[in-house]
Design a protein around this motif. Sequence first.
Motif, short mmCIF file in Angstrom:
data_model
loop_
_atom_site.label_atom_id
_atom_site.label_comp_id
_atom_site.label_asym_id
_atom_site.label_seq_id
_atom_site.Cartn_x
_atom_site.Cartn_y
_atom_site.Cartn_z
N ALA A 49 3.74 29.58 58.23
CA ALA A 49 4.37 28.69 57.24
C ALA A 49 3.64 28.78 55.91
O ALA A 49 4.28 28.82 54.85
N GLN A 52 4.62 31.98 54.22
CA GLN A 52 5.96 31.92 53.64
C GLN A 52 5.97 31.12 52.34
O GLN A 52 6.76 31.39 51.45
N GLN A 61 7.88 38.01 54.87
CA GLN A 61 8.98 37.28 54.23
C GLN A 61 10.02 36.92 55.28
O GLN A 61 10.16 37.59 56.30
N ASP A 62 10.81 35.89 55.02
CA ASP A 62 11.94 35.50 55.88
C ASP A 62 11.55 35.40 57.35
O ASP A 62 12.17 36.00 58.22
N ILE A 63 10.55 34.62 57.64
CA ILE A 63 10.02 34.46 58.99
C ILE A 63 10.91 33.49 59.77
O ILE A 63 11.33 32.46 59.22
N LYS A 64 11.21 33.80 61.02
CA LYS A 64 12.00 32.93 61.90
C LYS A 64 11.25 32.72 63.20
O LYS A 64 10.63 33.63 63.73
N ASP A 150 18.49 36.62 62.36
CA ASP A 150 17.96 36.26 61.04
C ASP A 150 18.92 35.29 60.33
O ASP A 150 18.50 34.40 59.62
N SER A 157 12.71 28.44 60.22
CA SER A 157 11.53 28.99 59.56
C SER A 157 10.31 28.27 60.15
O SER A 157 10.44 27.19 60.73
N GLU A 159 8.04 26.59 58.68
CA GLU A 159 7.91 25.28 58.04
C GLU A 159 8.90 24.27 58.63
O GLU A 159 8.54 23.13 58.94
N ASP A 160 10.16 24.69 58.81
CA ASP A 160 11.16 23.81 59.41
C ASP A 160 10.83 23.49 60.86
O ASP A 160 11.01 22.37 61.32
#
Length: 175
Positions: A49, A52, A61-64, A150, A157, A159-160
Amino acid sequence: GYHRELFENALEDYSGEPVSGLLLLYSGRICHVVESCSSTIHLIIRDLASLQNQGQSALLQDIKVLVVAHNIPTRLFPDWNVATAPSPGPCPPGSAQQPTAELVAECLSFLFRAAASVHSSEGDSEDTSQSTPTLAPELLVPAETINALDRAEECLSPEDFLRMYLSPLQTALDS
């Protein structure tokens, strides 16, 4: 190097379990399976997080986050492995329309087969240098599956994921 340092810091800070799993390096993407204790998993997600939040200059980038599971009785990966992969192979027709849960299960199935291949190639290899094995295209998660995951709203993400995981439950008082 980034991952190895992160795992060493997790062991020092939390005295937790060692990390096992698979880091699969595609061109332009990575797929990361981590097995460890909950505190180490959350440390890794917090670090992702913070990566990102660095914006366009970030290493990743664009981590899931696809799956976080607790109380798994045995590990599926005995060690920590890294493998490189050529461009992902084509996806079976219609798989991009599958529900996200099925796509995640398909992705994990490919990753477990890839891990088995990495383990068997380690046993066959007499070269003890730290070369990174390359996986055969049929062992790779198809590009369409990765792209569908994705785009999936269910895949959060880091963070979410942390925001949802750390927020208190909103239970109704009259229940």
